[in-house]
Scaffold this motif. Sequence first.
Motif, PDB file in Angstrom:
ATOM      1  N   LEU A  52       1.001 -29.503  -2.591  1.00 51.71           N
ATOM      2  CA  LEU A  52       0.465 -30.731  -2.000  1.00 51.71           C
ATOM      3  C   LEU A  52       1.216 -31.973  -2.461  1.00 51.71           C
ATOM      4  O   LEU A  52       1.202 -32.997  -1.777  1.00 51.71           O
ATOM      5  N   PHE A  53       1.845 -31.879  -3.614  1.00 56.20           N
ATOM      6  CA  PHE A  53       2.476 -33.039  -4.234  1.00 56.20           C
ATOM      7  C   PHE A  53       3.867 -32.669  -4.734  1.00 56.20           C
ATOM      8  O   PHE A  53       4.222 -31.500  -4.817  1.00 56.20           O
ATOM      9  N   PRO A 177      -6.935 -34.534  -1.038  1.00 59.58           N
ATOM     10  CA  PRO A 177      -5.733 -35.217  -1.526  1.00 59.58           C
ATOM     11  C   PRO A 177      -4.773 -35.632  -0.416  1.00 59.58           C
ATOM     12  O   PRO A 177      -4.804 -35.088   0.698  1.00 59.58           O
ATOM     13  N   VAL A 178      -3.953 -36.590  -0.747  1.00 59.52           N
ATOM     14  CA  VAL A 178      -2.840 -37.016   0.096  1.00 59.52           C
ATOM     15  C   VAL A 178      -1.602 -37.016  -0.790  1.00 59.52           C
ATOM     16  O   VAL A 178      -1.588 -37.665  -1.842  1.00 59.52           O
ATOM     17  N   VAL A 184      -0.420 -29.796   3.356  1.00 61.07           N
ATOM     18  CA  VAL A 184      -1.632 -30.588   3.145  1.00 61.07           C
ATOM     19  C   VAL A 184      -2.808 -29.618   3.074  1.00 61.07           C
ATOM     20  O   VAL A 184      -2.758 -28.511   3.629  1.00 61.07           O
ATOM     21  N   LEU A 185      -3.842 -30.027   2.383  1.00 66.57           N
ATOM     22  CA  LEU A 185      -5.052 -29.209   2.278  1.00 66.57           C
ATOM     23  C   LEU A 185      -5.914 -29.485   3.505  1.00 66.57           C
ATOM     24  O   LEU A 185      -6.468 -30.573   3.661  1.00 66.57           O
ATOM     25  N   SER A 186      -6.053 -28.491   4.378  1.00 61.98           N
ATOM     26  CA  SER A 186      -6.807 -28.705   5.616  1.00 61.98           C
ATOM     27  C   SER A 186      -8.292 -28.401   5.459  1.00 61.98           C
ATOM     28  O   SER A 186      -9.123 -28.969   6.156  1.00 61.98           O
ATOM     29  N   SER A 187      -8.638 -27.488   4.518  1.00 59.91           N
ATOM     30  CA  SER A 187     -10.053 -27.210   4.264  1.00 59.91           C
ATOM     31  C   SER A 187     -10.201 -26.532   2.914  1.00 59.91           C
ATOM     32  O   SER A 187      -9.283 -25.872   2.426  1.00 59.91           O
ATOM     33  N   GLU A 192     -14.615 -19.905  -2.288  1.00 56.71           N
ATOM     34  CA  GLU A 192     -14.347 -18.990  -1.182  1.00 56.71           C
ATOM     35  C   GLU A 192     -12.885 -18.998  -0.762  1.00 56.71           C
ATOM     36  O   GLU A 192     -12.198 -17.980  -0.844  1.00 56.71           O
ATOM     37  N   LYS A 193     -12.376 -20.157  -0.346  1.00 54.23           N
ATOM     38  CA  LYS A 193     -10.987 -20.204   0.104  1.00 54.23           C
ATOM     39  C   LYS A 193     -10.515 -21.653   0.235  1.00 54.23           C
ATOM     40  O   LYS A 193     -11.310 -22.586   0.414  1.00 54.23           O
ATOM     41  N   LEU A 194      -9.193 -21.809   0.129  1.00 54.33           N
ATOM     42  CA  LEU A 194      -8.524 -23.077   0.413  1.00 54.33           C
ATOM     43  C   LEU A 194      -7.459 -22.796   1.461  1.00 54.33           C
ATOM     44  O   LEU A 194      -6.696 -21.820   1.342  1.00 54.33           O
ATOM     45  N   THR A 195      -7.409 -23.618   2.488  1.00 45.96           N
ATOM     46  CA  THR A 195      -6.435 -23.431   3.561  1.00 45.96           C
ATOM     47  C   THR A 195      -5.481 -24.626   3.606  1.00 45.96           C
ATOM     48  O   THR A 195      -5.915 -25.786   3.538  1.00 45.96           O
TER      49      THR A 195
END
Length: 517
Positions: A52-53, A177-178, A184-187, A192-195
């Motif tokens: 993400l960074f 985050p940006v 980028v983190l969409s959800s 459970e999960k990170l997409t």
Amino acid sequence: MAAMLTGLAACSAPSSGEGDGEAAASVVIGVASEPDTVSPLLGYGKDGNSKLFDGLLARDADLKLTPALAKALPQVADDGLTYTYTLREGVEFSDGEPLTASDVVFTYRTMLDEKTNNTARSELDAVKKVRADGDDKVVFTLKYPYAPFAARTVLPVVPEHIAARQDPNTGSFNAKPVGTGPYVLSSWSKGEKLTFKANPNYWGPAPKVKTFTMAVIADDNVRATRLRSGDLDGAILPPNLAATFKDDEGLQTYDAKSYDFRTVTLPQQNKVTGDRAIRQALDAAVDRRAMVDRILDGAGRPAYGPLPVDDPWFAQGIEREQDLGKARRILDQAGWKTGEGGIRTKGGQQAAFTLLYPSGDKVRQDHALAYASDAKKAGIDVTVESATWEVVEPRMKDDAVLAGFGSTGDPDFGLYTLLHSSLAGDGFNNMARYDNAAVDEALDSGRRSQDPKKRATAYDTLQRELVKDPGYTFLTHIDHIYVLTDRWSELTTQLEPHEHGFASGPWWNIEDWRPKK
């Protein structure tokens, strides 16, 4: 468990069609845990590899420092006290706003602010001040020459125009985050999960893997089952489970060497583990080689301290085999007499304590049980108990924990937070609340000296002092094993720290993967 499986069902399952472009554009990975936050201001991504960074610098497959947000490696003043970075042109955050030097200054100043709950702050102790020189230059001034400082600037940079408007400890940026990274983190469904999806404003080449999901599956066996059923493209697995996939067509196993060690914390304020003789006896009683052979299936090395035996800073000659006779002599001389059931007592206190390990972690469970078995042979009764980290954390000041640590790059990176008395009880830093003046002196000398010989002497002294006065029982350095469907090229592994699975593994450079034709 039902919620976990429901979450996995919602992930995009991998396709078995070789060369399937659509399938190759989406990846689902099974990992054992998720971060508490995705804000670098609170420590996320501090060692690099955040998707993400970006930091000013990054590490390649061989851990060599390379430019990232900076266009080149820093200019360093002759006295070693000033580091100047020039930023890469045309970099934007994922919201389209340009990166400037003020973003870098804000990031480091906020991390260093005592009001920010970043337990890694001590890793930036050398920084006296950081300032912008125009929009494209950042200048760090150090309090003292700090040999590995450039490697600290892999720390991710956050956007001032968003993060400065929030409390760094509680703001929405921690979960939304940006950044400037390739994704980028969409959800994020907690537990459970990170997409993640490709960042359209990324300054580097556009990733071929357009989306990937980190499915959070704490239980090792469940991860293996979901991988075998086709719900996952890949997963991190303990060696014994990874071995069951070795003959599976279409799957590839990756073995990453690491600095990651398993250890037992021995809190000094506990009536039993606070006794140096008990700690010395446990160090002598443990059979490290058997743990490597039987628990890790050979995928690791005995740990005689926090640094692995093949590290250039390792103190030669501190290797030691199991010696139950020595363990018993130590306890005899310290007044711990054999009592009922073979368990020793001293002054009415039984040589017994609880050892906690995190639920669902089979490798730690097996280490804990083997450790308890070895301790019993010396007359020390260790009760093994599983618990969630929420239960473990408030108890770890009094109870022993089967813990994991280890950092790559420089001995200061992992040893200072593990051992320095000033960090005792500071979150997961110095979990054993270890307090040894000679070790503190060696840590301070190693951190502040520029002379390689003086630094080598300091870390050699430290490791030998740990043998005499162990605050931890070091058990094994483990290899990290990953199994993935064989549908991509450009997959590699790095020499890894303790933090693995989520940011490390063959997906450390997922933005560079290419589908096989």
